[in-house]
Design a protein around this motif. Structure first.
Motif, short mmCIF file in Angstrom:
data_model
loop_
_atom_site.label_atom_id
_atom_site.label_comp_id
_atom_site.label_asym_id
_atom_site.label_seq_id
_atom_site.Cartn_x
_atom_site.Cartn_y
_atom_site.Cartn_z
N UNK A 165 0.81 -1.21 0.00
CA UNK A 165 0.00 0.00 0.00
C UNK A 165 0.85 1.27 0.00
N UNK A 166 1.97 1.23 0.74
CA UNK A 166 2.78 2.43 0.93
C UNK A 166 3.94 2.52 -0.05
N UNK A 167 4.67 1.42 -0.23
CA UNK A 167 5.90 1.45 -1.02
C UNK A 167 5.64 1.08 -2.48
N UNK A 168 4.69 1.75 -3.10
CA UNK A 168 4.36 1.50 -4.50
C UNK A 168 3.89 2.80 -5.13
N UNK A 169 4.15 3.00 -6.41
CA UNK A 169 3.64 4.21 -7.06
C UNK A 169 2.16 4.13 -7.41
N UNK A 170 1.57 2.93 -7.34
CA UNK A 170 0.17 2.74 -7.71
C UNK A 170 -0.76 3.22 -6.60
N UNK A 171 -1.97 3.55 -6.97
CA UNK A 171 -3.00 3.95 -6.01
C UNK A 171 -3.86 2.73 -5.69
N UNK A 172 -4.11 2.52 -4.42
CA UNK A 172 -4.90 1.37 -3.97
C UNK A 172 -5.90 1.80 -2.91
N UNK A 173 -6.97 1.05 -2.80
CA UNK A 173 -7.84 1.17 -1.64
C UNK A 173 -7.44 0.05 -0.68
N UNK A 174 -7.85 0.18 0.57
CA UNK A 174 -7.51 -0.82 1.58
C UNK A 174 -8.79 -1.47 2.09
#
Length: 193
Positions: free
Chosen positions: A51-60
């Motif tokens: 969730x944090x260490x990625x350039x992509x946007x995600x929901x949790x």
């Protein structure tokens, strides 16, 4: 939009000592805000990697041990100033009918005509703040730069969509092709666009 599942345990003790003990056990104190009372929980530090260490946007998708399930987005994260360990995470609960603002990555596709003749790409905004209801949030914003020549700019205004709005001024430049010392004159007619 992609979703990441975070397994957690509801917290009862909210003081400094309890928080320090959680961090020593490699657990991260978290809070979910949004509707009603905030939900305090803790989760394993490794659960936040995707969730944090990625350039992509995600929901949790937050699943607590007592059976509570919450859909949320990452609102704020605090890191230790020296070790960069995660100290605290704030989430914002998603409601199907309530718009949220989220940073979404921008991806460029194609090879601009201006780059072929020696221009320089200026990628000013790699992420854009998008406001939409959760169902309309895009994974990424794709921009085709193939027709761009030296001197051309792509503005936020030209990326508008009926599903979401941008939290940036319309005249903000997302990407531009600048001239360079090595640039040669584009031999094709200017009117053929």
């Amino acid at each position: 939009m992609k979703s990441i599942t975070i397994q957690g345990v509801k917290r009862e003790d909210l003081g400094k000592v309890a928080t320090r003990n959680l961090r020593n056990a490699e657990q991260v104190p978290c809070v979910v805000y949004g509707s009603g009372e905030p939900i305090h929980f803790s989760a394993d530090e490794k659960a936040f990697k995707g969730l944090v260490y990625t350039p992509d946007a995600h929901t949790a998708s937050i699943e607590l041990a007592d059976g509570t399930k919450v859909q949320a987005i990452l609102q704020d994260i605090q890191f230790h100033p020296v070790t960069d360990k995660i100290l605290h995470v704030d989430f914002y609960q998603l409601n199907d009918d309530k718009p949220v603002t989220m940073e979404v990555p921008v991806r460029l596709v194609g090879r601009a005509r201006g780059l072929v003749v020696g221009g320089v790409l200026r990628f000013n905004m790699r992420k854009l703040k998008v406001r939409a209801i959760p169902a309309n949030l895009p994974d990424e914003i794709v921009i085709d730069i193939t027709p761009m020549r030296i001197g051309h700019k792509m503005y936020v205004e030209s990326l508008k969509n009926e599903n979401y709005t941008f939290a940036h001024p319309d005249n903000a430049v997302v990407v531009a092709i600048r001239t360079s010392r090595n640039a040669v004159k584009d031999t094709q007619d200017e009117d053929e666009d």
